[in-house]
Design a protein around this motif. Sequence first.
Motif, PDB file in Angstrom:
ATOM      1  N   TYR A   1       0.797  -1.212   0.000  1.00  0.00           N
ATOM      2  CA  TYR A   1       0.000   0.000   0.000  1.00  0.00           C
ATOM      3  C   TYR A   1       0.845   1.285   0.000  1.00  0.00           C
ATOM      4  O   TYR A   1       0.723   2.111  -0.912  1.00  0.00           O
ATOM      5  CB  TYR A   1      -0.923   0.004   1.231  1.00  0.00           C
ATOM      6  N   VAL A   2       1.709   1.451   0.993  1.00  0.00           N
ATOM      7  CA  VAL A   2       2.481   2.702   1.109  1.00  0.00           C
ATOM      8  C   VAL A   2       3.510   2.843  -0.011  1.00  0.00           C
ATOM      9  O   VAL A   2       3.555   3.888  -0.677  1.00  0.00           O
ATOM     10  CB  VAL A   2       3.141   2.802   2.506  1.00  0.00           C
ATOM     11  N   PRO A   3       4.327   1.802  -0.301  1.00  0.00           N
ATOM     12  CA  PRO A   3       5.278   1.950  -1.403  1.00  0.00           C
ATOM     13  C   PRO A   3       4.597   2.252  -2.739  1.00  0.00           C
ATOM     14  O   PRO A   3       5.123   3.017  -3.551  1.00  0.00           O
ATOM     15  CB  PRO A   3       5.990   0.600  -1.428  1.00  0.00           C
ATOM     16  N   ASN A   4       3.408   1.692  -2.943  1.00  0.00           N
ATOM     17  CA  ASN A   4       2.693   1.918  -4.205  1.00  0.00           C
ATOM     18  C   ASN A   4       2.270   3.385  -4.303  1.00  0.00           C
ATOM     19  O   ASN A   4       2.368   4.012  -5.358  1.00  0.00           O
ATOM     20  CB  ASN A   4       1.460   1.013  -4.274  1.00  0.00           C
ATOM     21  N   PHE A   5       1.831   3.939  -3.171  1.00  0.00           N
ATOM     22  CA  PHE A   5       1.447   5.360  -3.179  1.00  0.00           C
ATOM     23  C   PHE A   5       2.660   6.227  -3.517  1.00  0.00           C
ATOM     24  O   PHE A   5       2.596   7.110  -4.384  1.00  0.00           O
ATOM     25  CB  PHE A   5       0.859   5.758  -1.821  1.00  0.00           C
ATOM     26  N   LEU A   6       3.786   5.977  -2.837  1.00  0.00           N
ATOM     27  CA  LEU A   6       4.978   6.789  -3.079  1.00  0.00           C
ATOM     28  C   LEU A   6       5.506   6.569  -4.498  1.00  0.00           C
ATOM     29  O   LEU A   6       6.044   7.495  -5.124  1.00  0.00           O
ATOM     30  CB  LEU A   6       6.053   6.475  -2.042  1.00  0.00           C
ATOM     31  N   HIS A   7       5.315   5.382  -5.021  1.00  0.00           N
ATOM     32  CA  HIS A   7       5.678   5.104  -6.423  1.00  0.00           C
ATOM     33  C   HIS A   7       4.858   5.993  -7.365  1.00  0.00           C
ATOM     34  O   HIS A   7       5.407   6.659  -8.256  1.00  0.00           O
ATOM     35  CB  HIS A   7       5.419   3.622  -6.714  1.00  0.00           C
ATOM     36  N   MET A   8       3.563   6.071  -7.145  1.00  0.00           N
ATOM     37  CA  MET A   8       2.689   6.880  -8.003  1.00  0.00           C
ATOM     38  C   MET A   8       2.969   8.370  -7.841  1.00  0.00           C
ATOM     39  O   MET A   8       2.791   9.163  -8.758  1.00  0.00           O
ATOM     40  CB  MET A   8       1.219   6.591  -7.701  1.00  0.00           C
ATOM     41  N   MET A   9       3.469   8.739  -6.621  1.00  0.00           N
ATOM     42  CA  MET A   9       3.790  10.149  -6.380  1.00  0.00           C
ATOM     43  C   MET A   9       5.118  10.526  -7.043  1.00  0.00           C
ATOM     44  O   MET A   9       5.210  11.558  -7.710  1.00  0.00           O
ATOM     45  CB  MET A   9       3.928  10.401  -4.869  1.00  0.00           C
TER      46      MET A   9
ATOM     47  N   PHE B   1      10.652   4.959  -8.160  1.00  0.00           N
ATOM     48  CA  PHE B   1      11.000   5.411  -6.817  1.00  0.00           C
ATOM     49  C   PHE B   1      11.249   4.192  -5.940  1.00  0.00           C
ATOM     50  O   PHE B   1      10.467   3.246  -5.931  1.00  0.00           O
ATOM     51  CB  PHE B   1       9.846   6.248  -6.243  1.00  0.00           C
ATOM     52  N   GLN B   2      12.346   4.235  -5.201  1.00  0.00           N
ATOM     53  CA  GLN B   2      12.669   3.119  -4.291  1.00  0.00           C
ATOM     54  C   GLN B   2      12.277   3.504  -2.876  1.00  0.00           C
ATOM     55  O   GLN B   2      12.809   4.456  -2.310  1.00  0.00           O
ATOM     56  CB  GLN B   2      14.176   2.799  -4.364  1.00  0.00           C
ATOM     57  N   CYS B   3      11.306   2.795  -2.325  1.00  0.00           N
ATOM     58  CA  CYS B   3      10.813   3.101  -0.981  1.00  0.00           C
ATOM     59  C   CYS B   3      11.508   2.189   0.017  1.00  0.00           C
ATOM     60  O   CYS B   3      11.216   0.999   0.090  1.00  0.00           O
ATOM     61  CB  CYS B   3       9.299   2.872  -0.937  1.00  0.00           C
ATOM     62  N   ASP B   4      12.446   2.743   0.792  1.00  0.00           N
ATOM     63  CA  ASP B   4      13.119   1.842   1.726  1.00  0.00           C
ATOM     64  C   ASP B   4      12.276   1.644   2.981  1.00  0.00           C
ATOM     65  O   ASP B   4      11.303   2.369   3.228  1.00  0.00           O
ATOM     66  CB  ASP B   4      14.537   2.313   2.040  1.00  0.00           C
ATOM     67  N   GLU B   5      12.668   0.684   3.800  1.00  0.00           N
ATOM     68  CA  GLU B   5      11.848   0.243   4.932  1.00  0.00           C
ATOM     69  C   GLU B   5      11.595   1.372   5.931  1.00  0.00           C
ATOM     70  O   GLU B   5      10.493   1.532   6.438  1.00  0.00           O
ATOM     71  CB  GLU B   5      12.539  -0.928   5.643  1.00  0.00           C
TER      72      GLU B   5
END
Length: 394
Positions: A158-166, A174-178
């Motif tokens: 959920y959260v990485p997907n949002f930041l990916h779309m942003m 975009f690489q969302c680290d832990e």
Amino acid sequence: QTGYITLDPGYGNTGSCLSNITYIDGDQGILRYRGIPIEQFGNGPNFIEVAWLLIFGRLPTEEEYRGFAADLNANANLDEGMKLHFEGFPRAAPPMAILSAMINALSCFYPEHLELDGHDSLRLASARLISKIRTIAAYAYRHSQGLPYIYPDAKLRYVPNFLHMMFSQPYDQFQCDEVVRNALNLLLILHADHEQNCSTSTVRMVGSSQANLFASCAAGVCALWGPLHGGANVEVLCMLEQIHQGNVTPEEYVRRAKAKEGNTRLMGFGHRVYKNFDPRAKMLGEAAEKLLANLGRTDPLLDIARKLEEIALQDPYFIERKLYPNVDFYSGIILRALGIPTNMFTVIFAIGRLPGWIAHWWEQNQTMANKIARPRQIYTGNGQTDYTPMAGRS
Ligand code: SDX
């Protein structure tokens, strides 16, 4: 039994609401979702588990969680027709205006959700709404920047997907680290519900007319937008920036707030219910410190926030009025560290609060289906007055 009751017959229908969802003890600084203290969400569940807890009343089994997560993934995209709406908005349109409009527009694309008749329809409508609010938020941001829309990636949570779309680019994901994922996950959880706050009461009020879930949540977005409510997280950052740029010292700002100069308030302080520390503020203050440390960064605005807190908590004006930091005081520091633009802060609050809105809408729908909320008033206007024709008026 939950729903509206009249607690104080002397004032007619100023009833409070009975609810099974969230418990707050404002004097003790206690907040529990379906009985679970929010402190226990610090290192555990993700936002979607908590959303299920709030909406369906208990934590999901692994099978329920996987099924709900699959529904979220399957419904992350917007109908292509909705993209035309974004093109019609000015680039500088307030994201909360777009969010409210587009959530309401979902009722045009999913007419089957205009009436929800049970667990399965509630689950699908909730999955669609919780998933798509991210996409709408991200597209609103992309449109404001003149950037291409980035489609959701079903491989991401959920959260990485949002930041990916942003933040992704067509050529660079975009690489969302832990550390980043955990910080935003916790922030969304801590915003997920808060009993009868202004926006949730708005959702219940609108839903009491049997308006559909999308329309009711769109109304909640509008209520949340106000600077005294969800919009306060933006106001806190403006306050901290004003001090950081040297226009005013922390001491002077507090003095102006006490003197109510120009309606100055210590934004992010005070609460109608908490007359002790807002437990969310404690957790978010610690999360902000931890995030910046993990990112190997510092933020002068956090130092200023801590200084304001130190001054205010020793000042009789704040002590006598039991004014403490609330959920908005530190949330902006976290969002700023995550690279979220300030004008998107309240949108993130709405993404977090959505499961609570859905839970309350459904609770009311199930317990008060045919009872419209209709507050009464104490009339203070004219007694009977006669009409005066235009010629006789002065
Ligand atoms: C949220 O309801 C919820 O649960 C909301 C929320 C949620 O999760 O949904 O928790 C989210 O909205 C948090 C609040 C975000 N808003 C702000 O941070 C804005 C700043 N805070 C204030 O505007 C205020 O504290 C409220 C709106 C939060 C609460 O207002 P109340 O309970 O109506 O209190 P009040 O305005 O009647 O103030 C009482 C006194 C007044 O002074 P006196 O008339 O006694 O002299 O306290 C003063 C106020 O001037 N006061 C403040 C102050 N908040 C109240 N003075 C300076 N700075 C402040 N922040």
